[in-house]
Motif scaffolding. Structure first.
Motif, PDB file in Angstrom:
ATOM      1  N   CYS A  14       0.841  -1.327   0.085  1.00 57.45           N
ATOM      2  CA  CYS A  14      -0.091  -0.045  -0.119  1.00 57.45           C
ATOM      3  C   CYS A  14       0.727   1.364   0.083  1.00 57.45           C
ATOM      4  N   ASP A  87       1.374   3.568  -6.827  1.00 52.18           N
ATOM      5  CA  ASP A  87       0.280   2.876  -6.277  1.00 52.18           C
ATOM      6  C   ASP A  87       0.477   1.279  -6.980  1.00 52.18           C
ATOM      7  N   LEU A  89      -1.712  -1.071  -6.251  1.00 53.73           N
ATOM      8  CA  LEU A  89      -3.086  -1.700  -6.189  1.00 53.73           C
ATOM      9  C   LEU A  89      -3.921  -1.468  -7.048  1.00 53.73           C
ATOM     10  N   VAL A  90      -3.979  -0.084  -7.572  1.00 50.47           N
ATOM     11  CA  VAL A  90      -4.911   0.238  -8.432  1.00 50.47           C
ATOM     12  C   VAL A  90      -3.948   1.050  -9.604  1.00 50.47           C
ATOM     13  N   HIS A 115      -0.641   3.642  -2.624  1.00 48.84           N
ATOM     14  CA  HIS A 115      -2.215   3.512  -2.426  1.00 48.84           C
ATOM     15  C   HIS A 115      -2.675   4.489  -1.551  1.00 48.84           C
TER      16      HIS A 115
END
Length: 147
Positions: A14, A87, A89-90, A115
């Motif tokens: 994260c 980021d 994660l996204v 993130h």
């Protein structure tokens, strides 16, 4: 997986710069994971959360009235979209896409941030949010803007 390992993996996934995370926040993350592991409902909640994320992802990119991008276009509140350029994660292209989809939105892309910008650079995020809150508060006070 041991709670200590899970906490470290979550932080690494994260956060772009883990040195920004205080020892206190690391201890809190570890405690949060321990509490989750001990909860009788943890496994079922984890599976439901995962299914919800997959469902949301699919609805986002499939056409139709339930498309999350179509729903984003209906947001009427002033919105600040914050994205970290690191980021994991996204996809970093999602924040600009979201800002384009949401009317009256602003976009803040942060270099060197992952993130959870609010944990990595909390003062910077707060400085970005305050003008939006002030603007929203000012418009709510004006008689012509009141509902």
């Amino acid at each position: 997986m041991a709670p200590e390992v899970m906490a470290q993996q979550v932080i690494e996934a994260c956060v772009a710069d883990v040195s920004r995370i205080s020892e206190q926040r690391r201890r809190e993350a570890l405690e949060e994971i321990r509490v989750r592991y001990e909860a009788a409902h943890y496994a079922a909640a984890y599976v439901r959360t995962f299914r919800g994320l997959v469902s949301c992802f699919l609805r986002s990119y499939l056409p139709g009235s339930g498309s999350m991008w179509r729903l984003a276009n209906m947001v009427q509140a002033p919105t600040l979209v914050i994205g970290g350029r690191h980021d994991r994660l996204v996809d970093v292209r999602v924040a600009p896409q979201a800002a384009r989809a949401i009317p009256d939105s602003r976009l803040l892309m942060l270099d060197g941030v992952g993130h959870v910008a609010q944990l990595e650079v909390p003062r910077l995020v707060a400085r970005a949010v305050l003008p939006l809150l002030a603007e929203t508060g000012d418009s709510a006070k004006r008689p012509d803007m009141a509902g």
